[in-house]
Design a protein around this motif. Structure first.
Motif, mmCIF file in Angstrom:
data_model
loop_
_atom_site.group_PDB
_atom_site.id
_atom_site.type_symbol
_atom_site.label_atom_id
_atom_site.label_comp_id
_atom_site.label_asym_id
_atom_site.label_seq_id
_atom_site.Cartn_x
_atom_site.Cartn_y
_atom_site.Cartn_z
ATOM 1 N N ASP A 135 1.109 -1.442 -0.133
ATOM 2 C CA ASP A 135 -0.119 -0.185 0.187
ATOM 3 C C ASP A 135 0.914 1.161 0.004
ATOM 4 O O ASP A 135 0.526 2.139 -0.671
ATOM 5 N N THR A 138 2.196 1.802 -3.369
ATOM 6 C CA THR A 138 1.206 2.358 -4.401
ATOM 7 C C THR A 138 1.009 3.831 -4.186
ATOM 8 O O THR A 138 0.776 4.335 -5.108
ATOM 9 N N TRP A 183 -1.110 2.288 -14.999
ATOM 10 C CA TRP A 183 -1.328 2.942 -13.675
ATOM 11 C C TRP A 183 -2.143 4.061 -13.907
ATOM 12 O O TRP A 183 -1.992 4.851 -14.756
#
Length: 338
Positions: A135, A138, A183
Motif C-alpha cells: 500500500d 502504491t 497506472w
C-alpha cells in the motif's frame, strides 16, 4: 521481523509437531507455504501441484462462512472433492482477510489449537506487513506519477524507476479515457509502459518517463479535439492532422485574428449555423454530403448557408478565405471545449 522463510519455518515446525500436513493460502486459495509432513488428500495435491481448487471445496468454504470466521473452524470432509476433514484458521489483519491456514485432521485427533493459532499469527503478521508495504508503495507511486504528469521532474522520474525496478530507458504512453491495466493518473487517464501490452495510445508514440507530462498534455489535447467535434481516424495524437495547428495556437492568437466570421457566428447564439458551417467546410463545400451528414433537407441547408455567408462574408463553396474561416471555427470550438 518475520520473513517469508520465518513463516515457512513456522509451518514446518507445526507440521512436524502434529505429524499433519499444513498449508497457508492467500484469500483466493493460492498456496503460499506448505509443510512436508503427514498424509495429503486430492484437494491438497490439486491446490499445490495444479494451482486450482475443486468447486465443491470452494462451495464448502462459502457454506461455512470461513472468510468471515475469526477463529479456528473444524471443517468436515467433502467426499465429492476428495477432501479429508481438517482445521481452518482464517488469517486476518484487523478486519481484512489475508488468507487461510489449513491443517489436515481426518481422524479428529488434533486438539492443540493453540499451536495452530501461533502459526497462523506468524503468517498473518507477515502477510499484513507485505500488504502495508504494498500500500505504501502504491501511494508513493501515485504521488510520483502525479508529479511527473504535472511537469518535468527528473528526481521524481529517477525515484519511480528505482521504486518499480524499471529500465532507465523505459518509455511510456497514456490512454484517455483510461484503458487497459497500467497506472492510474489524475484526469481519468492511465499510463502504460511501452511494450507492456496491446494498447492504442491516446498520447501517440512512446516518450521517456521523464516526459510523462508531455504525453499527458498530448492525450488531453486529443480528448479536447474530440469534444470540439473533431473527426479523427483514431483517437490519438498522431491522427490529429490539421488539428495540430489548432492545438499549438498560442493563447495570444484571437479567433478573430484568424477570421472575424467565426466569432460573428458565435455571437448569434445559433448552434445550428456554427454546426452547419463546420460540416460544410469539413466536406469541402459538398452540399449533398453535408445535408446527409446533418440529416436535413437541402432546402434547409441552402437557407442556413445563405445566413452564414451573410454573417461571415465568405462564400462557403468557392470563397478564397474559406480555409481561414474553417481554421477559425475549429479554434473557436477547441477553446470552448476546454
Amino acid at each position: 521481523m518475520t520473513t517469508s522463510d520465518g513463516v515457512q519455518e513456522a509451518v514446518d515446525r507445526l507440521g512436524a509437531t502434529l505429524g499433519r500436513a499444513v498449508l497457508v493460502e492467500d484469500p483466493r486459495h493460492r498456496p503460499l507455504w506448505w509443510s512436508r509432513q503427514g498424509t495429503v488428500d486430492a484437494t491438497r495435491m490439486r491446490t499445490i501441484l495444479e494451482r486450482e481448487v475443486h468447486p465443491a471445496a470452494i462451495a464448502m468454504v462459502a457454506r461455512l462462512g470461513l472468510a468471515r470466521a475469526t477463529g479456528p473452524v473444524r471443517v468436515p470432509a467433502v467426499p465429492e472433492a476428495e477432501m479429508l476433514a481438517r482445521w481452518c484458521l482464517p488469517l486476518r489483519g484487523g478486519r481484512d482477510l489475508l488468507g487461510y491456514l489449513w491443517v489436515l485432521d481426518p481422524d479428529h485427533t488434533v486438539t492443540e489449537v493453540d499451536l495452530l493459532v501461533e502459526c497462523a499469527d506468524v503468517a498473518a503478521a507477515h502477510l499484513a506487513r507485505q500488504r502495508s508495504a504494498g500500500d505504501g508503495r502504491t501511494h508513493r507511486r501515485a504521488a510520483l506519477l502525479a508529479l511527473l504528469a504535472a511537469g518535468e521532474d527528473p528526481d521524481a522520474a529517477r525515484e519511480l524507476i528505482r521504486l518499480e525496478a524499471l529500465d532507465p530507458a523505459s518509455t511510456v504512453v497514456v490512454t484517455a479515457p483510461p484503458h487497459g491495466r497500467g497506472w492510474e493518473l489524475p484526469g481519468r487517464m492511465r499510463v502504460h509502459l511501452a511494450g507492456s501490452g496491446t494498447v492504442r495510445a491516446t498520447s501517440g508514440p512512446p516518450l521517456p518517463l521523464a516526459q510523462l507530462h508531455v504525453a499527458v498534455r498530448r492525450a488531453s489535447a486529443v480528448q479536447r479535439v474530440l469534444r470540439a467535434g473533431g473527426t479523427l481516424a483514431h483517437p490519438s495524437w498522431d491522427a490529429l492532422g490539421g488539428w495540430h495547428l489548432i492545438v499549438a495556437a498560442p493563447d495570444s492568437l484571437a479567433v478573430a485574428d484568424v477570421h472575424p466570421g467565426a466569432p460573428a457566428l458565435a455571437a448569434l447564439d445559433r448552434g445550428d449555423l456554427l454546426l452547419t458551417a463546420r460540416a460544410l467546410l469539413d466536406a469541402g463545400g459538398d452540399v449533398t454530403r453535408t445535408a446527409e451528414r446533418l440529416h436535413i433537407h437541402r432546402t434547409t441547408l441552402y437557407y442556413r448557408i445563405e445566413r452564414i455567408e451573410a454573417v461571415t462574408g465568405v462564400n462557403l463553396r468557392t470563397g478564397a478565405d474559406r480555409d481561414d474561416l474553417h481554421l477559425a471555427l475549429r479554434l473557436e470550438a477547441y477553446r470552448n471545449a476546454g
